[in-house]
Scaffold this active site. Structure first.
Site, PDB file in Angstrom:
ATOM      1  N   GLU A  56      25.797 -15.380 -16.070  1.00  0.00           N
ATOM      2  CA  GLU A  56      26.141 -14.936 -14.722  1.00  0.00           C
ATOM      3  C   GLU A  56      27.581 -14.467 -14.629  1.00  0.00           C
ATOM      4  O   GLU A  56      28.455 -14.960 -15.340  1.00  0.00           O
ATOM      5  CB  GLU A  56      25.958 -16.099 -13.740  1.00  0.00           C
ATOM      6  N   LYS A  69      34.231 -15.159 -12.720  1.00  0.00           N
ATOM      7  CA  LYS A  69      33.909 -16.097 -13.796  1.00  0.00           C
ATOM      8  C   LYS A  69      32.699 -15.586 -14.548  1.00  0.00           C
ATOM      9  O   LYS A  69      31.748 -15.104 -13.934  1.00  0.00           O
ATOM     10  CB  LYS A  69      33.635 -17.488 -13.229  1.00  0.00           C
ATOM     11  N   VAL A 225      24.139 -31.718  -7.777  1.00  0.00           N
ATOM     12  CA  VAL A 225      24.994 -30.781  -8.518  1.00  0.00           C
ATOM     13  C   VAL A 225      24.203 -29.964  -9.533  1.00  0.00           C
ATOM     14  O   VAL A 225      24.428 -28.773  -9.706  1.00  0.00           O
ATOM     15  CB  VAL A 225      26.133 -31.549  -9.225  1.00  0.00           C
ATOM     16  N   ASP A 228      20.757 -24.929 -10.678  1.00  0.00           N
ATOM     17  CA  ASP A 228      21.530 -23.844 -10.079  1.00  0.00           C
ATOM     18  C   ASP A 228      20.979 -22.502 -10.474  1.00  0.00           C
ATOM     19  O   ASP A 228      21.703 -21.550 -10.652  1.00  0.00           O
ATOM     20  CB  ASP A 228      23.003 -23.949 -10.466  1.00  0.00           C
TER      21      ASP A 228
END
Lengths: 349, 349
Positions: A56, A69, A225, A228
């Site tokens: 990504e 990033k 967390v 994703d």
């Protein structure tokens, strides 16, 4: 010249400032930027999916700084002796496009993710929270543990991982942290039982249900967390249905977050609105709150600012000729005559 | 470790292989990749626009390699002594996400753009083309001139720039190239008159009309290189209307190319279809052809492969610790104990 911060430079920043100071400072940068939410040009990240993972790019900019990033997510990498997540990124000047900083972001992502989790939990968890279940004791787990210990005063962390070696590694690193009690549990349910906060940091690229409805107790804050990308979740949908759910950037979270399981009109609150007072956080002591964290480009923007400022303060980093420096900016061709100088890569003084 | 190629390393590649060999090899990489067009995961680039420029990320991947380029476009930069365009990028392994190469792409973009222009012109310009007008004598101009001289046998180049110093710089660099006649002209119209090929490489962030219909002669090939963002064009729309127009990647060119002026159903041909024989190129000697070049991620993918292979062959580049190397891939926290070794950045032997 562009400043380059390698993994060793970032390790030096942490050694010299201390991990608690780094996490505290990171929260400062994060809050400052989250309070300026509407000044940012935001976009969901651009993902290239393949069979075993995803790569990504996460760009974001305000009027003066641009950052991006590069980050991958390959759950099977550990079998090859490689990290699941590897990252690097850059900070550039919006007015000229010149890249000022190029930095490792693998260690840094772990720190910024933990700092983000702690920042959010300070606003959503019960103020009297003292214990946390930590499900998944892999690469990011120590950072989460320390962020909640140092920034929220969590005294007991209840550990579970399907890989006992991961838990043993966490114990080895954190067993001597003063005032932090670590309890090894035999299952997710055992770890979660009685915990004030539940943090999940697992990595399988599957729709997992790490946390199921019967584990949930009134007043819990769930810090989700792991998970994703599309097809990767950690929370059972019934957990989301009975909780008040907070996200970073709704357009991205709808694609990647645990809320990908929910209808498009499922109510979520973007965290920045809680931070600046536009929206309420936890409504009462018994409410279950969920932070459906996926990681947003703004957090890397903040982290890159932290790295830039810390490296300057400590005199760390190398100067690399990533971009031509020309007496006549139209004379790019003249750069072909450059000597193979050793000054190619220069250490800070 | 990740291999880093700086501006000086790329200059070394060109010095040691020779610019003609570099351009020839680049065309080989470009053609090989353009012939595999359907194997690539393609997307229009992601742009962050600001008042004075744009910063873009250009990702692309096939089943085994991923690449991206960071590139800006700031026409006013030259006034500050900075390049209009600065770029760098990376090549990564799709199976693991590990970045293998991080490289300067400013010099490299100029070379790959020129190589792309020459590759396309070999298929679209008249085979007997001997002269080229070169409008815009800035940073990319020498590369275009040399690519057309070495790869298409162009013998005369007719130069014009509104900045005489830019033209003088080009003359200084190329006046001693054997077999290449350089003619300085007083206007675009004078330079274009009688030319077989017209190359435009101008940089203003405006809808300019560098080339107008009355300049066009039968059989010309127009290589429109400048103009690569919304609101930035070089060709009058009537030039496009009377020509057969070729693009790299239609979805991106509709946004950024000179064809942004045309209706959405204006006919264009993607070049890869000409290369693999699916579509015709020039239909007859008198037809006007236009390559509405904007620069596509695939070309940087090819260029990064060229850099990687050339650096290996010549033993160039540094090894940098951009990504942690861990005995236990779950032990990211252990990386915080890294020493500040000088081995942080290592030159090739």
């Amino acid at each position: 010249m562009t400043t380059l911060l390698t993994t060793r430079d970032v390790a030096q920043i942490v050694q010299r400032l201390g991990i608690d100071t780094c996490l505290t400072r990171l929260v400062g940068y994060l809050e400052a930027d989250y309070l300026r939410w509407n000044e940012f040009d935001k976009t969901p990240r651009v993902a290239a999916h393949s069979q075993d993972g995803v790569i990504e790019l996460m760009p974001i900019a305000d009027a003066s700084l641009y950052s991006f990033k590069y980050v991958n997510g390959h759950p099977k990498n550990t079998r090859l002796g490689l990290s699941t997540v590897m990252a690097f990124g850059a900070l550039a000047d919006v007015a000229t496009g010149r890249p000022e900083l190029l930095a490792e972001l693998t260690l840094t992502t772990a720190m910024r993710t933990a700092a983000t989790s702690a920042m959010v939990a300070r606003h959503l968890a019960r103020p009297d929270a003292k214990s946390m279940a930590l499900i998944g004791n892999g690469a990011q787990s120590e950072f989460q543990a320390l962020a909640f210990h140092h920034l929220l005063g969590i005294e007991e962390i209840r550990l579970f991982d399907i890989d006992p070696a991961a838990t043993a590694k966490l114990l080895r690193h954190l067993q001597s942290v003063p005032g932090l009690k670590l309890t090894v549990c035999g299952s997710t349910a055992e770890a979660v039982r009685g915990a004030d906060i539940v943090t999940t940091v697992t990595a399988d690229k599957t729709n997992a249900t790490i946390i199921t409805p019967e584990m949930i107790e009134p007043g819990m804050h769930i810090n989700g967390v792991g998970g994703d990308c599309p097809g990767k979740t950690e929370l059972h949908r019934a957990v989301l249905e009975r909780a008040k759910v907070f996200v970073e950037y709704e357009p991205q979270s709808r694609i990647e977050g645990d809320i990908q399981q929910m209808p498009a009109d499922f109510t979520v609150t973007e965290f920045w609105r809680v931070l600046n007072g536009q929206a309420g956080g936890r409504d009462n002591h018994g409410q279950v709150t969920v932070f459906d964290s996926v990681g947003f480009a703004l957090e890397d923007f903040s982290a890159l600012r932290f790295l830039r400022d810390s490296a300057r303060e400590l005199g760390l980093g190398s100067q690399v000729a990533l971009i031509p420096e020309m007496a006549d900016p139209k004379d790019l061709f003249g750069q072909l005559q450059l000597a193979p100088a050793n000054e190619n890569v220069r250490r800070a003084a």
